[in-house]
Design a protein around this motif. Structure first.
Motif, mmCIF file in Angstrom:
data_model
loop_
_atom_site.group_PDB
_atom_site.id
_atom_site.type_symbol
_atom_site.label_atom_id
_atom_site.label_comp_id
_atom_site.label_asym_id
_atom_site.label_seq_id
_atom_site.Cartn_x
_atom_site.Cartn_y
_atom_site.Cartn_z
ATOM 1 N N ALA A 48 -0.910 -28.573 -10.451
ATOM 2 C CA ALA A 48 0.043 -29.458 -9.772
ATOM 3 C C ALA A 48 1.415 -28.808 -9.615
ATOM 4 C CB ALA A 48 0.166 -30.775 -10.542
ATOM 5 N N ASP A 49 1.748 -27.922 -10.533
ATOM 6 C CA ASP A 49 3.070 -27.291 -10.514
ATOM 7 C C ASP A 49 3.047 -25.845 -10.035
ATOM 8 O OD1 ASP A 49 4.812 -29.430 -11.764
ATOM 9 O OD2 ASP A 49 3.248 -29.250 -13.281
ATOM 10 N N TRP A 50 1.860 -25.246 -10.020
ATOM 11 C CA TRP A 50 1.745 -23.862 -9.545
ATOM 12 C C TRP A 50 0.872 -23.858 -8.293
ATOM 13 C CZ3 TRP A 50 4.284 -19.551 -10.211
ATOM 14 C CH2 TRP A 50 3.750 -18.359 -9.702
ATOM 15 N N THR A 51 1.501 -23.661 -7.154
ATOM 16 C CA THR A 51 0.794 -23.773 -5.873
ATOM 17 C C THR A 51 0.677 -22.429 -5.157
ATOM 18 O OG1 THR A 51 2.896 -24.324 -4.774
ATOM 19 C CG2 THR A 51 1.540 -26.158 -5.578
ATOM 20 N N PHE A 52 0.870 -21.344 -5.892
ATOM 21 C CA PHE A 52 0.898 -20.020 -5.270
ATOM 22 C C PHE A 52 -0.383 -19.220 -5.495
ATOM 23 C CE2 PHE A 52 5.195 -21.360 -6.369
ATOM 24 C CZ PHE A 52 5.792 -21.334 -5.126
ATOM 25 N N GLY A 53 -1.350 -19.845 -6.166
ATOM 26 C CA GLY A 53 -2.651 -19.216 -6.328
ATOM 27 C C GLY A 53 -2.667 -18.069 -7.314
ATOM 28 N N LYS A 54 -3.812 -17.394 -7.340
ATOM 29 C CA LYS A 54 -4.074 -16.269 -8.234
ATOM 30 C C LYS A 54 -4.069 -14.979 -7.410
ATOM 31 C CE LYS A 54 -8.112 -14.465 -10.819
ATOM 32 N NZ LYS A 54 -8.451 -13.343 -9.916
ATOM 33 N N ALA A 55 -3.258 -14.018 -7.820
ATOM 34 C CA ALA A 55 -3.176 -12.764 -7.065
ATOM 35 C C ALA A 55 -2.529 -11.682 -7.912
ATOM 36 C CB ALA A 55 -2.370 -12.953 -5.780
#
Length: 367
Positions: free
Chosen positions: A206-213
């Motif tokens: 909900a607070d981290w919307t930048f995905g995994k990279a």
């Protein structure tokens, strides 16, 4: 004390899968006390290897290179801690004989890597297990504890002051300053970033919307190159927080935060707490490809949830004839019980024995 603590981690990682009955309090027995396969003389070969990648495993790689070259006078191994992304690209380009990466090959990377392996495929061999520390430098603040959601808000730039209500809620008894938060992230393509953003994605969506990279996607913050760059940036400025492999936090004398786990506890980064998460890791690759999966939402009581695995990415077949014996000899040393035992003094954990045996067998199968 440092050696004893990491010895406990070694014991936990091993007992989790083998139920070994003889882990001493220090676990600093000489290599001769290892199992027959691990205590055997290294398979020496001559020549030069050039490898690069993960900076998180640099301290482990330095130790292995030193030990192997002392045993095998005709061998020369060069390892450049260029970052996981750069290491994989060097492997694909043919300038690295193997690559170190804190995350397994991605779906889109696999065909490119396979193309370098005539008659075979590029495989992921786990060699180093290391906790990722949340290190910080805030004057007057000790024993900081942060839930995954709070970490996500900090690194997403939503929480910008150390006395923000979200941080206060996690630390009700702390005297938090109004200092501006300087959140440090890796500026280079990094497997540590891949693992950390994976943790945030799976525990605080909900607070981290930048995905995994591997590349940092969130706005703001300060970028620093490689693990030592992040550690230096944290140490150099009050109000700073960052994520870095544990051995770099320890070597830099940095404070580390307790992190909320799936059991609803704030877990301190210790040998025991990291070992509990390591014990739950499973191999999800096929055959000699030993890709592992770690449960960042572990509900194991007391488990510290942010732990990464560093892989050596190598061709299962198709290695040049003049490189094959040295790759097998060096990686065989790294995967041996003696080679893994060397990690306990450096802030890493040895592979669980069932995994270590599979890695050792996979190395022997290289052709």
């Amino acid at each position: 004390m440092k050696l004893q603590r990491h010895g406990t981690l070694a014991c936990l990682a091993l007992t989790a899968t083998l139920a070994l009955s003889a882990c001493g309090s220090d676990n600093n027995e000489p290599a001769s006390s290892a199992s027959a396969s691990g205590s055997a003389a290294a398979d020496c070969a001559t020549g030069t290897l050039n490898a690069q990648g993960s900076s998180a495993q640099k301290n482990a790689m330095d130790e292995w290179i030193k030990a192997y070259q002392q045993k095998c006078s005709g061998a020369k191994i060069n390892y450049e801690p260029s970052g996981s992304g750069a290491g994989i690209q060097a492997f694909i380009a043919g300038t690295a004989d193997f690559a170190g990466s804190d995350s397994a090959l991605k779906e889109e990377e696999q065909p490119q890597a396979d193309a370098k392996c005539v008659g075979g495929a590029a495989i992921n061999l786990p060699m180093v297990i290391g906790p990722v520390a949340i290190a910080y430098n805030v004057s007057g603040v000790d024993n900081l504890q942060l839930k995954p959601a709070t970490l996500a808000k900090i690194f997403a730039g939503k929480v910008t002051k150390w006395d923000d209500p979200a941080i206060k809620a996690d630390n009700p008894d702390a005297k938090l300053p109004s200092t501006t938060i300087n959140a440090v992230h890796r500026s280079d393509s990094s497997g540590t970033t891949d693992n950390f953003t994976d943790f945030l994605t799976k525990t605080a969506a909900a607070d981290w919307t930048f995905g995994k990279a591997k590349e940092w996607k969130a706005p703001g913050g300060t970028g620093a190159a490689k693990s030592d760059g992040v550690a230096s940036a944290i140490k150099g400025q009050d109000g700073t927080i960052g994520y870095v492999e544990w051995s770099y936090a320890e070597n830099g004398g940095l404070k580390t935060a307790k992190v909320g786990n799936g059991a609803g506890e704030f877990a301190e980064l210790t040998a025991e707490s990291a070992g509990k998460t390591i014990a739950g890791a499973e191999v999800v690759g096929q055959g000699d490809d030993l890709k592992m999966k770690i449960d960042y939402n572990t509900k194991e009581a007391g488990a510290y949830p942010i732990v990464l695995v560093t892989y050596e990415i190598v061709c299962s077949k198709g290695l040049a004839a003049d490189k094959l014996p040295l790759v097998k000899g060096f990686l065989g040393h790294a995967a041996s019980t003696a080679g893994q035992a060397d990690l306990t003094e450096l802030g890493y954990a040895p592979l669980p024995e069932t995994v270590r045996a599979k890695v050792e067998a996979a190395v022997k199968n290289l052709a």
